[in-house]
Design a protein around this motif. Structure first.
Motif: not given
Length: 311
Positions: A48-60
């Protein structure tokens, strides 16, 4: 010395890699947007709108969707009405993404799917109507298309809000025929309006004459009533005055000297009457007992006395 330089280079590279990883891990989603995150190629979540985290090389970030209301111009197409008339129809469709996951995986291209479905639905709806109804019932056409699209678009994570027909263009031959029909209809309405005007004029004239006749008759009736009332009042007044005069004469006769005054008045009137007869004609008519003037006066007085006794 060379080992120190190599260590510095490795450390710098590691720092840069950590910085890049941190930058890649932070995802900032704008307002009224939704991002679909896949983990190892499988749907994981919708950010949703705002800041979040994506695990590099695992999530995209696999898909980015706008949650705003989107206007979609539907290409113009030829539709055939129930009475076999061709119409060039184009419109605009308004929709909104409500489920980012279904919008990503429910259809390979939901915009193209909505466009194609709106065109086929429009042709189906127009084909059930005659030409004249297509111009009169645009709201029904729009609502029917929206209902059909909204039911199908649920699987695509899309909400169809409304559909508006921008233009309905029949062939030139039909346009000329419609214009001729409109002209004839307007001329017909003009003739009807003129005849209604003449009819109303005649009605108004007849009504005015009738009301004038009634007003005149009412005036004459009231005038006759007023005249009769006036004559009756005059007769009553004269009768009252005559009765009062007779009463006063009778009262005067009863007083001392009243009878002598009556004798004198009768004699004067008698003589005056004969004098007038002598003045107005060449022929003089005299009573047979002219010598007996005293007898005539005595007879008149006898009548006066009898009348006084009656009163």
């Amino acid at each position: 010395m060379m080992d120190a330089d190599f260590s510095t280079i490795v450390l710098t590279v590691l720092v840069l890699l950590v910085f890049v990883v941190v930058i890649k891990a932070i995802a900032i989603v704008p307002q009224q947007h939704a991002w679909v995150i896949e983990r190892l190629g499988k749907f994981d979540r919708a950010m949703s709108p705002g800041a979040g985290f994506v695990i590099p090389f695992i999530e995209r970030v696999a898909y980015k969707h706008s949650l705003k209301e989107i206007p979609l111009d539907v290409p113009s197409q030829v539709c055939i009405t129930r009475d076999n008339t061709q119409l060039q129809v184009d419109g605009v469709l308004y929709f909104q993404v409500t489920d980012p996951m279904r919008a990503s995986y429910g259809s390979s291209n939901y915009i193209s799917a909505i466009t194609q479905l709106s065109q086929t639905t429009l042709r189906s709806v127009i084909g059930k109507m005659e030409l004249d109804r297509t111009f009169e019932e645009r709201d029904i056409i729009n609502s029917t298309i929206v209902a059909s699209l909204d039911e199908a678009a649920l699987n695509w994570g899309v909400k169809v809000l409304r559909y508006e027909i921008k233009d309905l263009t029949p062939p030139n031959e039909i346009l000329r025929a419609m214009q001729a029909q409109i002209t004839a209809e307007r001329e017909k309405r003009a003739l009807i309006a003129a005849s209604e005007g003449r009819r109303q004029e005649q009605i108004n004239i007849a009504t005015g004459e009738r009301e004038a006749f009634i007003a005149r008759s009412e005036g004459e009736k009231q005038a006759q009533i007023n005249k009769a009332q006036g004559e009756a009042t005059a007769l009553i007044t004269v009768a009252d005055a005559t009765a009062k005069a007779i009463t006063q004469v009778a009262d005067a006769v009863r007083h001392p000297g009243g009878m002598e005054a009556v004798n004198l008045k009768v004699a004067e009137r008698y003589i005056e009457a004969f004098g007038n007869v002598a003045k107005t004609g060449n022929t003089l008519i005299l009573p047979a007992n002219l010598a007996d003037m005293g007898g005539l006066i005595a007879t008149a007085m006898a009548v006066v006395k009898n009348t006084g006794k009656v009163l």
